[in-house]
Design a protein around this motif. Sequence first.
Motif, PDB file in Angstrom:
ATOM      1  N   ALA A 309       0.781  -1.293   0.343  1.00  0.00           N
ATOM      2  CA  ALA A 309       0.009   0.010   0.108  1.00  0.00           C
ATOM      3  C   ALA A 309       0.756   1.283   0.145  1.00  0.00           C
ATOM      4  O   ALA A 309       0.542   2.391  -0.979  1.00  0.00           O
ATOM      5  N   ALA A 310       2.047   0.788   0.478  1.00  0.00           N
ATOM      6  CA  ALA A 310       3.081   2.400   0.616  1.00  0.00           C
ATOM      7  C   ALA A 310       4.102   2.578  -0.419  1.00  0.00           C
ATOM      8  O   ALA A 310       4.464   3.266  -0.671  1.00  0.00           O
ATOM      9  N   GLY A 311       4.088   1.373  -2.002  1.00  0.00           N
ATOM     10  CA  GLY A 311       4.392   1.199  -2.759  1.00  0.00           C
ATOM     11  C   GLY A 311       6.495   0.960  -2.618  1.00  0.00           C
ATOM     12  O   GLY A 311       7.019   1.873  -2.905  1.00  0.00           O
ATOM     13  N   LEU A 312       6.306   0.117  -0.917  1.00  0.00           N
ATOM     14  CA  LEU A 312       8.213  -0.032  -0.658  1.00  0.00           C
ATOM     15  C   LEU A 312       8.329  -1.566  -0.710  1.00  0.00           C
ATOM     16  O   LEU A 312       9.135  -1.496  -1.017  1.00  0.00           O
ATOM     17  N   ALA A 313       6.975  -2.704  -1.316  1.00  0.00           N
ATOM     18  CA  ALA A 313       6.955  -3.433  -1.818  1.00  0.00           C
ATOM     19  C   ALA A 313       7.306  -3.882  -3.315  1.00  0.00           C
ATOM     20  O   ALA A 313       7.006  -2.844  -4.230  1.00  0.00           O
ATOM     21  N   PRO A 314       8.715  -4.887  -3.628  1.00  0.00           N
ATOM     22  CA  PRO A 314       9.169  -4.913  -4.963  1.00  0.00           C
ATOM     23  C   PRO A 314       7.743  -5.698  -6.210  1.00  0.00           C
ATOM     24  O   PRO A 314       7.080  -6.042  -5.026  1.00  0.00           O
ATOM     25  N   VAL A 315       7.841  -4.958  -7.026  1.00  0.00           N
ATOM     26  CA  VAL A 315       6.930  -5.686  -8.256  1.00  0.00           C
ATOM     27  C   VAL A 315       7.591  -6.380  -8.815  1.00  0.00           C
ATOM     28  O   VAL A 315       8.184  -6.348  -8.873  1.00  0.00           O
ATOM     29  N   LEU A 316       6.709  -7.466  -8.893  1.00  0.00           N
ATOM     30  CA  LEU A 316       6.682  -8.725 -10.157  1.00  0.00           C
ATOM     31  C   LEU A 316       7.018  -8.596 -11.259  1.00  0.00           C
ATOM     32  O   LEU A 316       6.067  -7.837 -11.599  1.00  0.00           O
ATOM     33  N   GLN A 317       8.120  -8.475 -12.179  1.00  0.00           N
ATOM     34  CA  GLN A 317       7.588  -8.953 -13.889  1.00  0.00           C
ATOM     35  C   GLN A 317       7.781  -9.380 -14.360  1.00  0.00           C
ATOM     36  O   GLN A 317       9.127 -10.593 -14.721  1.00  0.00           O
ATOM     37  N   GLN A 318       7.200  -9.975 -14.314  1.00  0.00           N
ATOM     38  CA  GLN A 318       7.502 -12.241 -15.320  1.00  0.00           C
ATOM     39  C   GLN A 318       6.844 -12.052 -16.722  1.00  0.00           C
ATOM     40  O   GLN A 318       5.521 -11.019 -17.084  1.00  0.00           O
ATOM     41  N   SER A 319       6.804 -12.122 -17.897  1.00  0.00           N
ATOM     42  CA  SER A 319       6.327 -12.095 -18.942  1.00  0.00           C
ATOM     43  C   SER A 319       7.781 -13.773 -19.611  1.00  0.00           C
ATOM     44  O   SER A 319       8.440 -12.899 -20.257  1.00  0.00           O
ATOM     45  N   GLY A 320       6.952 -14.494 -20.151  1.00  0.00           N
ATOM     46  CA  GLY A 320       8.247 -15.956 -20.614  1.00  0.00           C
ATOM     47  C   GLY A 320       9.372 -16.137 -19.435  1.00  0.00           C
ATOM     48  O   GLY A 320       8.768 -16.585 -18.767  1.00  0.00           O
ATOM     49  N   LYS A 321      10.269 -16.088 -20.282  1.00  0.00           N
ATOM     50  CA  LYS A 321      11.774 -16.675 -19.628  1.00  0.00           C
ATOM     51  C   LYS A 321      11.944 -15.027 -18.554  1.00  0.00           C
ATOM     52  O   LYS A 321      12.840 -14.849 -18.029  1.00  0.00           O
ATOM     53  N   MET A 322      11.359 -14.358 -19.480  1.00  0.00           N
ATOM     54  CA  MET A 322      11.234 -12.577 -18.304  1.00  0.00           C
ATOM     55  C   MET A 322      11.645 -12.710 -17.536  1.00  0.00           C
ATOM     56  O   MET A 322      10.014 -13.177 -16.911  1.00  0.00           O
ATOM     57  N   HIS A 323      12.012 -12.875 -15.533  1.00  0.00           N
ATOM     58  CA  HIS A 323      11.325 -12.810 -14.737  1.00  0.00           C
ATOM     59  C   HIS A 323      12.570 -11.872 -13.781  1.00  0.00           C
ATOM     60  O   HIS A 323      13.365 -12.171 -14.042  1.00  0.00           O
ATOM     61  N   TYR A 324      12.305 -10.927 -12.860  1.00  0.00           N
ATOM     62  CA  TYR A 324      13.120  -9.764 -12.178  1.00  0.00           C
ATOM     63  C   TYR A 324      11.756  -9.294 -11.361  1.00  0.00           C
ATOM     64  O   TYR A 324      11.107  -8.779 -11.706  1.00  0.00           O
ATOM     65  N   LEU A 325      12.150  -8.006  -9.885  1.00  0.00           N
ATOM     66  CA  LEU A 325      11.321  -7.608  -9.032  1.00  0.00           C
ATOM     67  C   LEU A 325      12.262  -6.445  -9.630  1.00  0.00           C
ATOM     68  O   LEU A 325      14.041  -5.993  -9.610  1.00  0.00           O
ATOM     69  N   ARG A 326      11.280  -4.792  -9.773  1.00  0.00           N
ATOM     70  CA  ARG A 326      10.773  -3.940  -9.875  1.00  0.00           C
ATOM     71  C   ARG A 326      10.607  -2.578  -8.618  1.00  0.00           C
ATOM     72  O   ARG A 326       9.989  -3.579  -8.244  1.00  0.00           O
ATOM     73  N   ARG A 327      11.602  -1.576  -8.662  1.00  0.00           N
ATOM     74  CA  ARG A 327      10.629  -0.803  -7.856  1.00  0.00           C
ATOM     75  C   ARG A 327       9.046  -0.823  -7.938  1.00  0.00           C
ATOM     76  O   ARG A 327       9.538  -0.138  -9.311  1.00  0.00           O
ATOM     77  N   ALA A 328       8.868  -0.286  -6.928  1.00  0.00           N
ATOM     78  CA  ALA A 328       6.853   0.114  -7.303  1.00  0.00           C
ATOM     79  C   ALA A 328       6.664   1.688  -7.567  1.00  0.00           C
ATOM     80  O   ALA A 328       7.730   2.233  -7.101  1.00  0.00           O
ATOM     81  N   THR A 329       6.305   1.841  -8.426  1.00  0.00           N
ATOM     82  CA  THR A 329       5.700   2.932  -9.387  1.00  0.00           C
ATOM     83  C   THR A 329       4.256   3.741  -8.646  1.00  0.00           C
ATOM     84  O   THR A 329       3.967   4.622  -8.043  1.00  0.00           O
ATOM     85  N   SER A 330       3.703   2.890  -8.036  1.00  0.00           N
ATOM     86  CA  SER A 330       2.477   3.696  -7.309  1.00  0.00           C
ATOM     87  C   SER A 330       2.223   2.896  -6.049  1.00  0.00           C
ATOM     88  O   SER A 330       3.428   3.577  -5.381  1.00  0.00           O
ATOM     89  N   GLY A 331       1.164   3.222  -4.923  1.00  0.00           N
ATOM     90  CA  GLY A 331       0.966   3.238  -3.171  1.00  0.00           C
ATOM     91  C   GLY A 331       0.939   4.530  -3.466  1.00  0.00           C
ATOM     92  O   GLY A 331       1.062   5.950  -4.134  1.00  0.00           O
ATOM     93  N   ASP A 332       0.452   4.646  -1.905  1.00  0.00           N
ATOM     94  CA  ASP A 332       0.291   6.107  -0.759  1.00  0.00           C
ATOM     95  C   ASP A 332       1.250   6.773  -1.031  1.00  0.00           C
ATOM     96  O   ASP A 332       2.343   6.132   0.112  1.00  0.00           O
ATOM     97  N   LYS A 333       1.338   7.836  -1.305  1.00  0.00           N
ATOM     98  CA  LYS A 333       2.868   8.618  -1.086  1.00  0.00           C
ATOM     99  C   LYS A 333       2.707   9.333  -0.344  1.00  0.00           C
ATOM    100  O   LYS A 333       3.745   9.361   0.002  1.00  0.00           O
ATOM    101  N   THR A 334       1.481   9.939   0.515  1.00  0.00           N
ATOM    102  CA  THR A 334       2.261   9.872   1.610  1.00  0.00           C
ATOM    103  C   THR A 334       2.880   8.813   2.089  1.00  0.00           C
ATOM    104  O   THR A 334       3.375   9.081   3.769  1.00  0.00           O
ATOM    105  N   LEU A 335       1.968   7.966   2.843  1.00  0.00           N
ATOM    106  CA  LEU A 335       2.481   6.248   3.811  1.00  0.00           C
ATOM    107  C   LEU A 335       4.125   5.826   3.547  1.00  0.00           C
ATOM    108  O   LEU A 335       4.356   6.304   3.671  1.00  0.00           O
ATOM    109  N   LYS A 336       4.850   6.181   1.832  1.00  0.00           N
ATOM    110  CA  LYS A 336       5.607   6.061   1.747  1.00  0.00           C
ATOM    111  C   LYS A 336       6.840   6.991   1.841  1.00  0.00           C
ATOM    112  O   LYS A 336       7.629   6.852   2.921  1.00  0.00           O
ATOM    113  N   ARG A 337       6.115   7.963   1.948  1.00  0.00           N
ATOM    114  CA  ARG A 337       7.247   9.503   2.721  1.00  0.00           C
ATOM    115  C   ARG A 337       7.031   9.539   4.491  1.00  0.00           C
ATOM    116  O   ARG A 337       7.888   9.270   4.788  1.00  0.00           O
TER     117      ARG A 337
END
Length: 400
Positions: A309-337
Motif C-alpha cells: 500500500a505504501a509502494g515500498l514492496a518490490p513488484v514482480l515483472q514476469q513474461s515468458g522467460k523474463m523474470h525480475y523484481l522492480r521498484r513499485a511506482t504506485s502506492g500511497d505517496k503519504t505512507l511512503k514519505r
Amino acid sequence: MAVAVGVDVAKEFHWAVLVHAETGRVLASRKVDNDPTAIQALIDEIRAAEAEHGPATAAVDVLGGIAGLLQVMLLDAGVRLVHVPGLAVNRARRATRGGEHKSDPRDAKVIADQIRWRADELRTIEPATEADSEVRLLVGRRRELVVEQTRRIGRLRDLLASIHPGLERVIEPTHKIDAALLARYVTPAEIRRAGRRRISEYLRTTGRHNTTVIDALVDKALTAASAQHVTVPGETVAADIVRDLARETLTCRDKLADLDKRIHEVLERHPDAALIQSLPGMRATLTAEFLAVAGGITRFPTGDQLASAAGLAPVLQQSGKMHYLRRATSGDKTLKRIFYQSAFCALQRDPASRTFYDRKRAEGKRHHQALIALARRRINVLHAILRTRQPYRLDHALAA
C-alpha cells in the motif's frame, strides 16, 4: 456474498447499483441523495435483497469526505463495506466494451463487478473511532496550513529579492524572529532610518529571543541595507505586500503550534499512538499522519500488504522467460514519505537501523536505495508492534 452493491460517490447524490453476485444480473440501479433519508432507503433495499439472495457486500470509490455520511450509515447498519480505488474503477471500465463512455450508473456497475471478481482482494473499511476521526481532521488541516505556508514564504522571498536582494540572501522567513523583522522593516531606507537600537528593541518585543540571535540578525539587516541605496520601482507596494505576508507567516506559525498541541492531546488518547511512537523515528507528527492515512493495521493483515500500500514492496515483472523484481511506482505517496522520513530519522537514534543501513551500503547500494530497504524492513517491525501490542525494544531488534 450473494449481492454486490457498487456505489459511485458524488457530492450532491450517489449512484448505487445492486447486482446478483453469481449471475451478474442488475437488481437495482438508482440515484441516492446524499442525505440520511435517502441513504436509509438504500440500506432497506439492500436488506430486502439480502433476504432474497443472501449476504451483501458494498463498495465505494471514495473514503471519507463526501462519502462520510454514506460510509457511517452503511457500517452502522452492519453492511460489509470495502474500498475500490478510483483508478481501479477507471481502468476496469476502459477494459469493457465502450469503455471511454463514462457515467455514474456505469461506474457504479463497474464497482459492483469488482466486488464480484475481487472480493477477497479488496480492503475492508472499518468503523472509525472518535480518536481516528479527530486525528484525520487535524492532520488534514495541518497539511493545508503547511502547503499554504510554503507557498506564502516562496512568494515573500520572491518579492523581497525583487526590491532588496541583499536582505533576502541573509534572512530566513521560516524563523520567527526573521519573519518578525520583515513584518515591520523591509526596504533598505527603512532599515537604515530605524537604526540598530530601534530594530533591536522592536525584535525584543516579538518573542523570547536570544540577545545574540537578535544582534546577529540586526547586523545582517544593517549590512544589507548599507550596501543598497537604489530605490526599485514599485518598492513601496512590494514592501507592503512583504509585510502582510510576514504577518500571515507569523499567524500561521501560531496556528500550526496550536494544531500540534491538539494532535499531541489526541495521540495521548489513541490506543495505538504510544506503540507507534516507540519505533525510533516515528515522531508525533509522523504517527498522526500514519494513523490518518492507514487507520491502524486492521486493513492490512500482513506487513507485506502494508508495504504494498505504501509502494515500498518490490513488484514482480514476469513474461515468458523474463523474470525480475522492480521498484513499485504506485502506492500511497503519504505512507511512503512517512516510512522514508522515519527511516532517515532513525539512523541517528536507533543502532539496529544504523547497522542495517550500513550493511546495505556495504553491499553496494546507494544512500537512497539503502534507506528504502530500511523503510521496507521497518514496516514489518511496525506491523509486528501493532499486531502483538508490544512496544519496540532495541535488544530484540539487535538480536534479530
